[in-house]
Enzyme design. Structure first.
Site, PDB file in Angstrom:
ATOM      1  N   GLU A  90      75.453  37.509   0.149  1.00 22.37           N
ATOM      2  CA  GLU A  90      76.009  37.919  -0.498  1.00 22.37           C
ATOM      3  C   GLU A  90      77.110  39.450  -0.064  1.00 22.37           C
ATOM      4  O   GLU A  90      77.933  40.103   0.764  1.00 22.37           O
ATOM      5  CB  GLU A  90      76.832  37.963  -1.901  1.00 22.37           C
ATOM      6  CG  GLU A  90      77.830  38.165  -2.805  1.00 22.37           C
ATOM      7  CD  GLU A  90      78.049  38.949  -4.044  1.00 22.37           C
ATOM      8  OE1 GLU A  90      78.638  39.479  -4.548  1.00 22.37           O
ATOM      9  OE2 GLU A  90      76.658  38.784  -4.773  1.00 22.37           O
ATOM     10  N   ASP A  91      75.994  40.573   0.045  1.00 23.47           N
ATOM     11  CA  ASP A  91      75.924  41.983   0.447  1.00 23.47           C
ATOM     12  C   ASP A  91      75.888  42.286   1.983  1.00 23.47           C
ATOM     13  O   ASP A  91      76.428  43.216   1.984  1.00 23.47           O
ATOM     14  CB  ASP A  91      75.478  42.944  -0.931  1.00 23.47           C
ATOM     15  CG  ASP A  91      76.385  42.639  -1.800  1.00 23.47           C
ATOM     16  OD1 ASP A  91      77.030  42.430  -2.267  1.00 23.47           O
ATOM     17  OD2 ASP A  91      75.707  43.444  -2.634  1.00 23.47           O
TER      18      ASP A  91
END
Length: 734
Positions: A90-91
């Site tokens: 996600e990051d």
């Protein structure tokens, strides 16, 4: 940051990683440590340069989540690795699900992907959007329950580190936690985490209340410790005499549960006596666990008087969360009620660690309750007809319900909420079985569908293709699943009737030289004091509004002069809900008992019930029947002390009410006659046959049929249709 600060931070990261390996509940092999090391290195690389709101390096968050997963929840190396990697995809756009799969295998990749999906859900504060997000999150249970468990650990660490956030953000996250994450942790058997989530939830939603209670708990700690010493002293000698290996601990109740008690009982902190429980944890091999638990129970109750209504034996039948213990409430020192929890070390581990400990001790034989629960949940998830808010509410309802265990005819064990009926059981087997339920046998005997099931009952459902759900079923069904399916079916059936009613109305108005258009429908809805156009069509369909009433409407309409004068005086009104797409109920009559009798009554002044409220009747000595709301302040006292004077009561719509009647037939007997008669009855909509009996004597037959109809017109129509059958001579209503 200076080089010295960077070096210092790196040393702290390395220290946190080493601690993670030390605190693992499960023994880690060389391979496990290698997997965790690799996950740690990928996480450090992916989060390089990222910082949290508080300013610390982001990597501390995945390590903290992995620690919770490793020590508090006690999951294996696969989950520890997934926890370390939970924010990587996600990051950091440089890492994809495929990269994770290539590096760590399919299982870790699937869990990380599930966690990524959850965090990427919209963070809108709108309740229905938020509920939709929860629904999606719960759907990941289908993929892997470990996704939810790691998500709970992630949420716990976020809750522990929220101090640097904005006040409104804190409130939002805390509310979400209390709404869905704490109940989920409870259901998966993570009691310690559930307690911490609830306390932290209260800390951020009502900080003043939380701080006040926390302070008071701290002040009363010394007194509690002294109380536990006094209690221990009283039972220690007897326990030692039996040569038991045990320890006695005090467990303070959570701040959140004390807050709930204060609100529920309407008392002050000082008036709550059970602010803590006494826990006796003993060592034992698996074979003697139950025997020793009851031995300790016997010793405790020899010293203190037990409350017989507060005995809970979760050793003989564990909760579906896997929880096992013996709970008793005794009159302890200083004449105060105190709860005593008796558990073996194994039971205590299961209570603290939930399913990780459960799997450790399971040895692969018994079917796991979590798996059963997830299977049940998947069924609920399939039904996407309800809106998201209802769905989440229904889900929460099922999270906290007390259970009974019943058997199918084949001996399969099914868990249902306490108070469930055969109808709930039928819908829990399959929607189709529920929809076609004709009757039920419990322990081999026929019972009504309203029969309350008890633990240990064997339930067999009798089905028929000719059966459809009716309104009374809502009185019998208690589970959210059964009720939503019944409501959907009734709604669809009413709509069908309304469609037919619309056509009937068009034909009848044509004979009266009136055109069916929007203006006419508006006038008729007002004339018959209804709410929606669908109400009008439905009542025409079931015959409540008959020819005579339509003629009266036509004549009132044709009196143009009067209408003109009236319209000059006031504007013609339009029903507010005229275009509403539902059939409403006019709660205009109160009926009592299972037979739904009409009796004289008075509305009680303590709660002032109004039509449509859930109510019950109470038989007074001088005042006849008094009607109270079910949530009336006096309801509990009346139902506890005078149960024999309580009467079932409910509001009904008299225009949709059903009546029982008997029809007598006679004629010439011939082959297939009974079949023809039952066919006519079943093809007449809204006629429910209760019983049928025939006698034949020298070629002439007589018969009696008990039917339930909504009104006189239905009955006339049925009698006319029966007269048309070949061989029938006479049909009369008794």
């Amino acid at each position: 940051m200076t080089e010295v600060e960077i070096e210092k931070e790196n040393a702290e990261i390395a220290k946190a990683y080493k601690e993670l390996l030390k605190v693992s509940y499960q023994t880690l092999t060389k391979e496990d440590k290698k997997l965790i090391r690799q996950a740690f290195e990928v996480a450090v690389d992916a989060h390089n340069g990222q910082r949290r709101k508080s300013g610390e390096a982001y990597i501390f968050h995945p390590i903290a989540v992995a620690k919770i997963v490793a020590s508090e929840i006690g999951l294996d190396a696969t989950c520890i690795a997934a926890a370390l990697l939970h924010d990587v995809v996600e990051d950091n756009p440089d890492y994809t699900k495929d990269d994770i799969e290539r590096l760590f295998g399919e299982t870790v990749a699937r869990i990380v992907d599930g966690l990524t999906k959850i965090s990427s859900l919209s963070k809108d504060a709108d309740v229905s959007t938020q509920a939709e997000n929860f629904r999606k999150m719960l759907l990941t249970l289908n993929d892997d329950v470990r996704v939810i468990i790691i998500k709970i650990a992630d949420r716990l660490h976020n809750m522990q580190t929220m101090d640097s956030m904005r006040r409104d953000k804190q409130e939002k996250i805390a509310s979400e936690t209390l709404y869905i994450y704490a109940p989920l942790a409870h259901r998966i058997g993570l009691y310690n985490i559930k307690t911490e989530l609830e306390d932290l939830g209260l800390k951020y939603t009502e900080p003043e209340v939380y701080n006040d209670l926390a302070e008071k708990m701290q002040e009363s700690k010394e007194e509690q410790d002294q109380y536990i010493k006094t209690f221990s002293k009283a039972v220690k000698e007897s326990l030692d005499k039996e040569g038991l290996n045990y320890e006695i601990k005090g467990r303070p109740k959570s701040i959140y549960s004390i807050r709930k008690k204060i609100l529920k009982q309407g008392v002050d902190f000082e008036e709550i006596y059970d602010k803590f429980a006494v826990r006796i944890i003993y060592k034992s091999d698996f074979k003697n666990e139950k025997f020793i638990a009851w031995k300790i129970y016997s010793i405790v109750t020899d010293n203190f008087i037990p409350n017989p209504t507060r005995l809970r034996d979760w050793i003989s039948s564990p909760k579906s969360t896997g929880y096992e213990a013996l709970h008793i409430t005794v009159m302890g020192p200083k004449n105060r009620w105190v709860e005593v929890q008796i558990r073996s070390e194994r039971m205590n581990e299961i209570a603290e660690k939930g399913y990780a400990a459960h799997y450790k001790y399971k040895q692969g034989n018994a079917e796991d309750a979590l798996d059963t629960w997830i299977d049940k949940l998947q069924e609920a998830l399939e039904s996407n007809e309800t809106n998201a808010v209802d769905f989440v509410e229904q889900f929460k309802l099922n999270l906290y319900s007390k259970e009974i265990f019943v058997f199918s005819p084949k001996g399969d064990l099914k868990s249902l909420p306490k108070g469930a009926t055969p109808l709930d059981f039928a819908f829990s087997v399959h929607t189709e079985v529920g929809m076609k339920t004709r009757g039920a046998k419990v322990n081999g005997k026929l019972v009504p569908l309203s029969h309350e099931l008890q633990s240990g009952d064997q339930v067999e459902i009798l089905t028929s293709d000719n059966v459809k759900p009716n309104r009374n079923w809502l009185d019998y069904a208690t589970t959210a699943r059964a009720r939503s399916k019944i409501k959907s079916s009734l709604k669809a059936e009413k709509k069908e009737v309304a469609e037919d009613g619309k056509e009937i109305l068009r034909r009848k108005l044509k004979q009266l030289k009136i055109t069916l258009d929007e203006k006419t429908v508006n006038e008729m809805v007002n004339h018959f004091k209804l709410k929606t156009s669908l109400d009008l069509f439905y009542r025409i369909g079931i015959g409540t509004i008959d020819n005579k009433m339509l003629k009266e409407y036509a004549s009132s309409r044709s009196n143009m002069f009067m209408s003109y004068i009236k319209n000059k005086i006031r504007k013609p009104s339009v029903a507010p809900d005229i275009n509403k797409d539902e059939i409403t109920s006019k709660y205009d009559q109160l009926v009592f008992g299972k037979e739904e009798q009409k009796l004289d009554y008075k509305l009680s002044e303590c709660c002032n019930p109004i039509p449509g409220d859930p109510v019950f009747g109470f038989l007074t000595i001088n005042d006849g029947i008094k009607v109270h709301k079910k949530n009336c302040p006096n309801a509990l006292s009346l139902q506890s002390n005078y149960a024999y004077r309580i009467m079932l009561a409910k509001w009904i719509d008299s225009t949709q009410q059903e009546f029982a009647t008997q029809i007598k037939l006679s004629g010439i007997d011939n082959l297939g006659l009974v079949n023809n008669i039952t066919e006519v009855i079943s093809s007449n909509m809204h006629v429910n046959m209760k019983s049928i009996s025939f006698e034949s004597d020298d070629g002439v037959f007589t018969g009696k049929i008990n039917v339930v109809v909504t009104n006189n017109n239905m009955l006339k129509k049925l009698i006319d249709n029966l007269k048309k059958i070949n061989g029938i001579d006479k049909v009369t209503r008794v």
